[in-house]
Structures are given as C-alpha cells and as structure tokens.
Design a protein around this motif. Structure first.
Motif, PDB file in Angstrom:
ATOM      1  N   TYR A  26      -2.300  -2.083 -15.671  1.00 15.61           N
ATOM      2  CA  TYR A  26      -3.270  -0.897 -15.777  1.00 15.61           C
ATOM      3  C   TYR A  26      -3.013  -0.033 -17.133  1.00 15.61           C
ATOM      4  O   TYR A  26      -3.651   0.134 -17.867  1.00 15.61           O
ATOM      5  CB  TYR A  26      -3.317  -0.168 -14.234  1.00 15.61           C
ATOM      6  CG  TYR A  26      -4.097   0.904 -14.436  1.00 15.61           C
ATOM      7  CD1 TYR A  26      -5.489   0.924 -13.999  1.00 15.61           C
ATOM      8  CD2 TYR A  26      -3.815   2.271 -14.949  1.00 15.61           C
ATOM      9  CE1 TYR A  26      -6.376   1.935 -14.053  1.00 15.61           C
ATOM     10  CE2 TYR A  26      -4.582   3.464 -14.727  1.00 15.61           C
ATOM     11  CZ  TYR A  26      -6.011   3.055 -14.563  1.00 15.61           C
ATOM     12  OH  TYR A  26      -6.840   4.179 -14.541  1.00 15.61           O
ATOM     13  N   CYS A  27      -1.712   0.230 -17.037  1.00 13.58           N
ATOM     14  CA  CYS A  27      -1.238   1.123 -18.490  1.00 13.58           C
ATOM     15  C   CYS A  27      -1.405   0.430 -19.705  1.00 13.58           C
ATOM     16  O   CYS A  27      -1.965   0.703 -20.621  1.00 13.58           O
ATOM     17  CB  CYS A  27       0.284   1.530 -17.854  1.00 13.58           C
ATOM     18  SG  CYS A  27       0.814   2.775 -19.101  1.00 13.58           S
ATOM     19  N   CYS A  28      -1.162  -0.785 -19.697  1.00 13.20           N
ATOM     20  CA  CYS A  28      -1.282  -1.669 -21.064  1.00 13.20           C
ATOM     21  C   CYS A  28      -2.585  -1.264 -21.183  1.00 13.20           C
ATOM     22  O   CYS A  28      -3.038  -1.309 -22.476  1.00 13.20           O
ATOM     23  CB  CYS A  28      -0.722  -3.059 -20.602  1.00 13.20           C
ATOM     24  SG  CYS A  28      -1.039  -3.932 -22.169  1.00 13.20           S
ATOM     25  N   HIS A  30      -5.239   0.679 -20.140  1.00 14.10           N
ATOM     26  CA  HIS A  30      -5.565   2.000 -20.398  1.00 14.10           C
ATOM     27  C   HIS A  30      -4.955   3.320 -21.253  1.00 14.10           C
ATOM     28  O   HIS A  30      -5.487   3.908 -21.848  1.00 14.10           O
ATOM     29  CB  HIS A  30      -5.815   2.677 -18.856  1.00 14.10           C
ATOM     30  CG  HIS A  30      -6.879   2.040 -18.178  1.00 14.10           C
ATOM     31  ND1 HIS A  30      -6.581   0.870 -17.419  1.00 14.10           N
ATOM     32  CD2 HIS A  30      -7.941   2.372 -17.650  1.00 14.10           C
ATOM     33  CE1 HIS A  30      -7.754   0.417 -16.849  1.00 14.10           C
ATOM     34  NE2 HIS A  30      -8.556   1.404 -17.086  1.00 14.10           N
ATOM     35  N   HIS A  31      -3.609   2.745 -21.314  1.00 11.33           N
ATOM     36  CA  HIS A  31      -2.990   3.805 -22.142  1.00 11.33           C
ATOM     37  C   HIS A  31      -2.013   3.214 -23.178  1.00 11.33           C
ATOM     38  O   HIS A  31      -1.122   3.714 -23.719  1.00 11.33           O
ATOM     39  CB  HIS A  31      -1.877   4.640 -20.912  1.00 11.33           C
ATOM     40  CG  HIS A  31      -2.507   5.063 -19.738  1.00 11.33           C
ATOM     41  ND1 HIS A  31      -2.307   5.029 -18.624  1.00 11.33           N
ATOM     42  CD2 HIS A  31      -3.980   5.742 -19.724  1.00 11.33           C
ATOM     43  CE1 HIS A  31      -3.038   5.618 -17.798  1.00 11.33           C
ATOM     44  NE2 HIS A  31      -4.007   6.126 -18.426  1.00 11.33           N
ATOM     45  N   GLY A  32      -2.256   1.709 -23.392  1.00  7.54           N
ATOM     46  CA  GLY A  32      -1.240   1.358 -24.406  1.00  7.54           C
ATOM     47  C   GLY A  32       0.170   1.047 -24.097  1.00  7.54           C
ATOM     48  O   GLY A  32       0.768   0.778 -24.919  1.00  7.54           O
ATOM     49  N   LEU A  37       5.894   1.820 -19.187  1.00  3.54           N
ATOM     50  CA  LEU A  37       4.690   2.297 -18.742  1.00  3.54           C
ATOM     51  C   LEU A  37       4.753   3.829 -19.304  1.00  3.54           C
ATOM     52  O   LEU A  37       5.754   4.473 -19.715  1.00  3.54           O
ATOM     53  CB  LEU A  37       5.012   2.768 -17.187  1.00  3.54           C
ATOM     54  CG  LEU A  37       4.825   1.450 -16.366  1.00  3.54           C
ATOM     55  CD1 LEU A  37       5.153   1.816 -14.882  1.00  3.54           C
ATOM     56  CD2 LEU A  37       3.563   0.831 -16.491  1.00  3.54           C
ATOM     57  N   CYS A  38       3.635   4.313 -19.486  1.00  5.53           N
ATOM     58  CA  CYS A  38       3.403   5.858 -20.049  1.00  5.53           C
ATOM     59  C   CYS A  38       4.207   6.920 -19.180  1.00  5.53           C
ATOM     60  O   CYS A  38       4.234   6.419 -17.956  1.00  5.53           O
ATOM     61  CB  CYS A  38       1.897   6.056 -20.246  1.00  5.53           C
ATOM     62  SG  CYS A  38       0.919   6.230 -18.944  1.00  5.53           S
ATOM     63  N   ALA A  39       4.055   7.906 -19.337  1.00  6.03           N
ATOM     64  CA  ALA A  39       4.839   9.240 -18.516  1.00  6.03           C
ATOM     65  C   ALA A  39       4.140   9.191 -17.156  1.00  6.03           C
ATOM     66  O   ALA A  39       4.553   9.216 -16.046  1.00  6.03           O
ATOM     67  CB  ALA A  39       5.185  10.309 -19.237  1.00  6.03           C
ATOM     68  N   SER A  40       2.853   9.366 -17.108  1.00  5.39           N
ATOM     69  CA  SER A  40       1.915   9.312 -16.064  1.00  5.39           C
ATOM     70  C   SER A  40       2.122   8.305 -15.185  1.00  5.39           C
ATOM     71  O   SER A  40       2.305   8.429 -13.814  1.00  5.39           O
ATOM     72  CB  SER A  40       0.470   9.872 -16.495  1.00  5.39           C
ATOM     73  OG  SER A  40      -0.252   9.737 -15.560  1.00  5.39           O
ATOM     74  N   CYS A  41       1.872   7.060 -15.691  1.00  3.12           N
ATOM     75  CA  CYS A  41       2.023   5.931 -14.898  1.00  3.12           C
ATOM     76  C   CYS A  41       3.530   5.506 -14.363  1.00  3.12           C
ATOM     77  O   CYS A  41       3.585   5.173 -13.118  1.00  3.12           O
ATOM     78  CB  CYS A  41       1.568   4.405 -15.890  1.00  3.12           C
ATOM     79  SG  CYS A  41       0.051   4.594 -16.124  1.00  3.12           S
ATOM     80  N   SER A  42       4.454   6.096 -15.078  1.00  2.00           N
ATOM     81  CA  SER A  42       5.906   5.977 -14.640  1.00  2.00           C
ATOM     82  C   SER A  42       6.040   6.526 -13.452  1.00  2.00           C
ATOM     83  O   SER A  42       6.627   6.414 -12.516  1.00  2.00           O
ATOM     84  CB  SER A  42       6.477   6.358 -15.897  1.00  2.00           C
ATOM     85  OG  SER A  42       7.992   5.953 -15.775  1.00  2.00           O
TER      86      SER A  42
END
Ligand code: SF4
Ligand SMILES: [Zn+2]
Length: 116
Positions: A26-28, A30-32, A37-42
């Motif tokens: 999902y993070c890859c 949607h958020h690159g 993971l980005c901070a929010s997904c993390s």
C-alpha cells in the motif's frame, strides 16, 4: 489480557507478517515508500502490530472485521480497511501462501470473550 511480544503464537505472527506485507504494498503504491514505510504508514503498522500482540483471542482470533471487541479506533480501522482492500488482491501473486492463510483465517469461527 495483554501479552508480551515473545508469547504470541503462530496465528498472530502470521497476521503480523500479512499486515507488514500489505502495508508495504500500500505504501509503495500510494506514498512511494519503496524501501521503507512512510511515517504515517509506519505509525499505522506499529498500531496494528501492537493490536495483534495484545489481542485477547490470540490463536483463536477471528477476522478483526467480525470481532465483537473491535479494539481499533474508528479512524485507524478505516485506514487498515483501505490498506487491506487495496493490498489483499495484489498480495495474491507475490505471497500466495500468506494470501491463502489470510482467506482461511477470515473464515474462522468468532469466539466470544466471556467463554475464554
Ligand atoms: S479487533 Fe478483535 S480480533 Fe482484531 S486484534 Fe482487536 S481484539 Fe483482536
Ligand atoms: Zn505510506
């Protein structure tokens, strides 16, 4: 009753692997977040991982969307639902065994907390 990380059984560890894989997909997309993971997904991943760790049902755990406890906050539940809805079908080719177990686990009976 809360448990320590070391006391989680195979079911919970499998679900922790599944949510980790789903969060990466999902993070890859949607958020690159390709390498991490980005901070929010993390933050969401850590929250979900911790919910599993302290789930009162442990190896008898039902699918969270059928659970009578619903230990997630409403906002995080919606976010995890979005992650699973997106990543679930995409996980099938890359992680077929995990996907199969995910489908099997989703059909497990729903235990009642007061019977434990
Ligand atoms: S929603 Fe229910 S099954 Fe899912 S982790 Fe929380 S208590 Fe366990
Ligand atoms: Zn992300």
């Amino acid at each position: 009753m809360a448990r320590n990380a070391g006391s989680t059984g195979p079911r919970i560890r499998r679900e922790q692997r599944t949510i980790a894989v789903m969060m990466r997909i999902y993070c890859c997309d949607h958020h690159g977040g390709r390498d991490a993971l980005c901070a929010s997904c993390s933050e969401l991943h850590e929250y979900a991982r911790r919910r599993l760790e302290i789930c009162p049902f442990q190896d008898a755990k039902p699918a969270c969307n059928r659970c009578e406890v619903h230990c997630y906050s409403a906002a995080r539940r919606d976010r995890v639902k979005a992650v699973m809805g997106y990543a679930g079908p995409r996980m099938l080719l890359r992680h077929p065994w995990l996907s199969l177990w995910h489908l099997i686990d989703a059909r497990r009976p729903v235990p009642r907390l007061d019977r434990r």
